[in-house]
Design a protein around this motif. Sequence first.
Motif, mmCIF file in Angstrom:
data_model
loop_
_atom_site.group_PDB
_atom_site.id
_atom_site.type_symbol
_atom_site.label_atom_id
_atom_site.label_comp_id
_atom_site.label_asym_id
_atom_site.label_seq_id
_atom_site.Cartn_x
_atom_site.Cartn_y
_atom_site.Cartn_z
ATOM 1 N N ARG A 32 0.838 -1.212 0.000
ATOM 2 C CA ARG A 32 0.000 0.000 0.000
ATOM 3 C C ARG A 32 0.859 1.244 0.000
ATOM 4 O O ARG A 32 2.033 1.224 0.376
ATOM 5 C CB ARG A 32 -0.935 0.044 1.199
ATOM 6 C CG ARG A 32 -0.231 0.130 2.555
ATOM 7 C CD ARG A 32 -0.257 1.506 3.185
ATOM 8 N NE ARG A 32 0.544 1.568 4.390
ATOM 9 C CZ ARG A 32 1.829 1.865 4.408
ATOM 10 N NH1 ARG A 32 2.479 2.138 3.304
ATOM 11 N NH2 ARG A 32 2.515 1.907 5.553
ATOM 12 N N GLY A 37 -2.556 10.772 6.480
ATOM 13 C CA GLY A 37 -3.048 10.144 7.710
ATOM 14 C C GLY A 37 -1.938 9.264 8.262
ATOM 15 O O GLY A 37 -2.046 8.049 8.314
ATOM 16 N N GLU A 38 -0.834 9.900 8.678
ATOM 17 C CA GLU A 38 0.333 9.122 9.117
ATOM 18 C C GLU A 38 0.452 9.183 10.632
ATOM 19 O O GLU A 38 0.331 10.259 11.225
ATOM 20 C CB GLU A 38 1.587 9.702 8.452
ATOM 21 C CG GLU A 38 2.553 8.668 7.979
ATOM 22 C CD GLU A 38 1.981 7.767 6.878
ATOM 23 O OE1 GLU A 38 1.447 6.687 7.232
ATOM 24 O OE2 GLU A 38 2.063 8.133 5.692
ATOM 25 N N HIS A 39 0.679 8.006 11.216
ATOM 26 C CA HIS A 39 0.771 7.870 12.680
ATOM 27 C C HIS A 39 -0.541 8.278 13.351
ATOM 28 O O HIS A 39 -0.548 8.743 14.486
ATOM 29 C CB HIS A 39 1.972 8.651 13.232
ATOM 30 C CG HIS A 39 3.281 8.046 12.811
ATOM 31 N ND1 HIS A 39 3.856 6.990 13.471
ATOM 32 C CD2 HIS A 39 4.105 8.318 11.770
ATOM 33 C CE1 HIS A 39 4.994 6.650 12.864
ATOM 34 N NE2 HIS A 39 5.157 7.432 11.823
ATOM 35 N N ASP A 41 -3.278 5.943 12.881
ATOM 36 C CA ASP A 41 -4.099 4.717 13.054
ATOM 37 C C ASP A 41 -4.082 4.212 14.495
ATOM 38 O O ASP A 41 -5.125 3.850 15.040
ATOM 39 C CB ASP A 41 -3.748 3.624 12.024
ATOM 40 C CG ASP A 41 -2.319 3.092 12.087
ATOM 41 O OD1 ASP A 41 -1.489 3.659 12.820
ATOM 42 O OD2 ASP A 41 -2.046 2.102 11.371
ATOM 43 N N TYR A 42 -2.903 4.239 15.133
ATOM 44 C CA TYR A 42 -2.857 3.750 16.521
ATOM 45 C C TYR A 42 -3.328 4.810 17.517
ATOM 46 O O TYR A 42 -3.286 4.588 18.720
ATOM 47 C CB TYR A 42 -1.451 3.234 16.871
ATOM 48 C CG TYR A 42 -0.325 4.209 16.624
ATOM 49 C CD1 TYR A 42 -0.017 5.197 17.541
ATOM 50 C CD2 TYR A 42 0.430 4.136 15.458
ATOM 51 C CE1 TYR A 42 1.012 6.089 17.322
ATOM 52 C CE2 TYR A 42 1.472 5.022 15.217
ATOM 53 C CZ TYR A 42 1.756 6.000 16.146
ATOM 54 O OH TYR A 42 2.782 6.895 15.924
ATOM 55 N N SER A 174 2.379 -2.381 15.335
ATOM 56 C CA SER A 174 1.805 -1.482 14.319
ATOM 57 C C SER A 174 0.301 -1.311 14.500
ATOM 58 O O SER A 174 -0.348 -2.079 15.225
ATOM 59 C CB SER A 174 2.080 -2.065 12.939
ATOM 60 O OG SER A 174 1.539 -3.355 12.873
ATOM 61 N N GLY A 175 -0.256 -0.315 13.806
ATOM 62 C CA GLY A 175 -1.701 -0.103 13.802
ATOM 63 C C GLY A 175 -2.380 -0.998 12.776
ATOM 64 O O GLY A 175 -1.790 -1.971 12.290
ATOM 65 N N ILE A 176 -3.612 -0.636 12.414
ATOM 66 C CA ILE A 176 -4.431 -1.498 11.553
ATOM 67 C C ILE A 176 -4.346 -1.121 10.071
ATOM 68 O O ILE A 176 -4.775 -1.880 9.195
ATOM 69 C CB ILE A 176 -5.919 -1.453 12.035
ATOM 70 C CG1 ILE A 176 -6.812 -2.490 11.324
ATOM 71 C CG2 ILE A 176 -6.511 -0.061 11.847
ATOM 72 C CD1 ILE A 176 -6.546 -3.908 11.682
ATOM 73 N N MET A 177 -3.781 0.065 9.757
ATOM 74 C CA MET A 177 -3.908 0.576 8.385
ATOM 75 C C MET A 177 -3.413 -0.385 7.311
ATOM 76 O O MET A 177 -4.119 -0.624 6.318
ATOM 77 C CB MET A 177 -3.134 1.890 8.252
ATOM 78 C CG MET A 177 -2.932 2.317 6.801
ATOM 79 S SD MET A 177 -2.336 3.972 6.621
ATOM 80 C CE MET A 177 -0.672 3.858 7.251
ATOM 81 N N ASP A 178 -2.211 -0.927 7.475
ATOM 82 C CA ASP A 178 -1.570 -1.657 6.377
ATOM 83 C C ASP A 178 -2.347 -2.917 6.010
ATOM 84 O O ASP A 178 -2.578 -3.207 4.837
ATOM 85 C CB ASP A 178 -0.127 -2.025 6.758
ATOM 86 C CG ASP A 178 0.670 -0.816 7.202
ATOM 87 O OD1 ASP A 178 0.224 0.324 6.963
ATOM 88 O OD2 ASP A 178 1.744 -1.006 7.807
ATOM 89 N N TYR A 227 9.345 4.134 16.610
ATOM 90 C CA TYR A 227 7.895 3.973 16.400
ATOM 91 C C TYR A 227 7.202 3.725 17.750
ATOM 92 O O TYR A 227 6.212 4.376 18.082
ATOM 93 C CB TYR A 227 7.658 2.798 15.435
ATOM 94 C CG TYR A 227 6.220 2.575 15.039
ATOM 95 C CD1 TYR A 227 5.690 3.183 13.906
ATOM 96 C CD2 TYR A 227 5.387 1.736 15.775
ATOM 97 C CE1 TYR A 227 4.369 2.967 13.523
ATOM 98 C CE2 TYR A 227 4.074 1.511 15.406
ATOM 99 C CZ TYR A 227 3.573 2.119 14.283
ATOM 100 O OH TYR A 227 2.265 1.912 13.908
ATOM 101 N N GLY A 341 4.139 6.035 5.179
ATOM 102 C CA GLY A 341 4.480 4.930 6.087
ATOM 103 C C GLY A 341 5.070 5.484 7.377
ATOM 104 O O GLY A 341 4.893 6.654 7.713
ATOM 105 N N ALA A 342 5.799 4.645 8.081
ATOM 106 C CA ALA A 342 6.275 5.031 9.410
ATOM 107 C C ALA A 342 7.308 6.149 9.370
ATOM 108 O O ALA A 342 7.430 6.930 10.299
ATOM 109 C CB ALA A 342 6.857 3.813 10.124
HETATM 110 C C1 GLA Z 1 3.480 1.718 9.796
HETATM 111 C C2 GLA Z 1 2.458 0.953 10.610
HETATM 112 C C3 GLA Z 1 1.051 1.522 10.397
HETATM 113 C C4 GLA Z 1 1.045 3.032 10.631
HETATM 114 C C5 GLA Z 1 2.179 3.704 9.861
HETATM 115 C C6 GLA Z 1 2.292 5.163 10.174
HETATM 116 O O1 GLA Z 1 3.229 1.516 8.432
HETATM 117 O O2 GLA Z 1 2.451 -0.416 10.233
HETATM 118 O O3 GLA Z 1 0.142 0.871 11.235
HETATM 119 O O4 GLA Z 1 1.121 3.324 11.999
HETATM 120 O O5 GLA Z 1 3.424 3.095 10.116
HETATM 121 O O6 GLA Z 1 1.175 5.849 9.732
#
Ligand code: GLA
Length: 392
Positions: A32, A37-39, A41-42, A174-178, A227, A341-342
């Motif tokens: 993806r 919308g970075e950082h 999701d968590y 990590s969060g749920i986005m990916d 992170y 991304g991160a």
């Molecule tokens: C990584 C994490 C995601 C998100 C991004 C930052 O990709 O896997 O869950 O937190 O960083 O937006």
Amino acid sequence: MNNSDNRTQPLVEEFVRRFATQPTYVAIGPGRVNLIGEHTDYNDGYVLPVALKRDVRIVMRPRNDQHVRLYSLEYDEWFEFDLAQLAYNETILWSNYVQGMAWSLQESGLKLVGIDGVISGNVPRASGLSSSAALEVAMAKALLTASGQLAVLDGPQLAKAAQRAENQFVGVNSGIMDQFISVLGVENQALFIDCRSLAYQLVPFPENAALVIGNTKASRSLAGSAYNQRRQECESGVALLQAVLPGIQALRDVSSEQLEAHKALLSPVVYRRCRHVVGEDERVLQTVAALKQNNLAEVGRLMNASHESLRYDYEVSSEALDIMVDAMRSVPGCYGARLTGAGFGGCAVALVEPGAEQAIADAIFEKYPKATNIWPEVYTTRASTGARVETL
Ligand code: GLA
């Protein structure tokens, strides 16, 4: 045969060479790129990613026992395991994503059967384009197909199962986005995701725009520890703000006005982390509105603002990323550019006028190596389809 492109056929041939029998399915999980919308999701907030054309595929055949035998083409490496005996492997790191997925699905109460499979991916690894989510999601689809349970979990449930594999088996918080976009991506659409409720909405990706991704190829060694540190800083901000805003559960619940009003409660660093997240959530909402009006100049402005916020407030950019973003922005056909991304390395993404892709790539290849001594990679992409299984 129902192959979506010419990447599957060589893998079918590889499978036949390795297993001396025909495969029956290919399970596909895309990478993806996040538009904005970075950082967030968590922090229970909003994100707006698209699925890439680049993916991880597992050409496979179900077995009638509990054994899994996998051959990774890129690593030229075998890994075998029993579904009843999963164990983190310190040396064959890719095995932890596939084992973790098996673990997570079994944790959900599903009874799985083994597979034979050949794995291959063309999502650049460790680059902020979610190659790990792509592998998890492809493996989830492969295991569910083998056991005849493809319809048992809906998209958000599958994404959560893949996130659990990453968080609890692989050990990355990590969060749920990916995982969510890898499962649920739709061709020519961005996905506006509410990471609290997991409600989502398709937002048409404009016909009159294209995406260019610049891979800095710069190491992301700090990524894991920093992170987690950012996550903790956000949580400590919430804990302090709860003293005056008892209703809040996450930064998602805090407005810019509230944050400013209670700034004195926070250390300067925690305040800046919170300001990024609160502002970024607002920028995602504004971007969705601008996309719906096809106001690409505004989308570009918001992407630029996101990068500045990630650079100065959240401090997850890097010199290489800043140079990449500047090179992209130096071309008139670029609406906006930001890290994706991160951070700490990995990729930047630019929204560009169709036809400007080559000029952006030229600018990157001219400016970036001179400034960094690193040879970058450039990919053009549009919003693509999420995970799927095809019968061979
Ligand atoms: C990584 C994490 C995601 C998100 C991004 C930052 O990709 O896997 O869950 O937190 O960083 O937006």
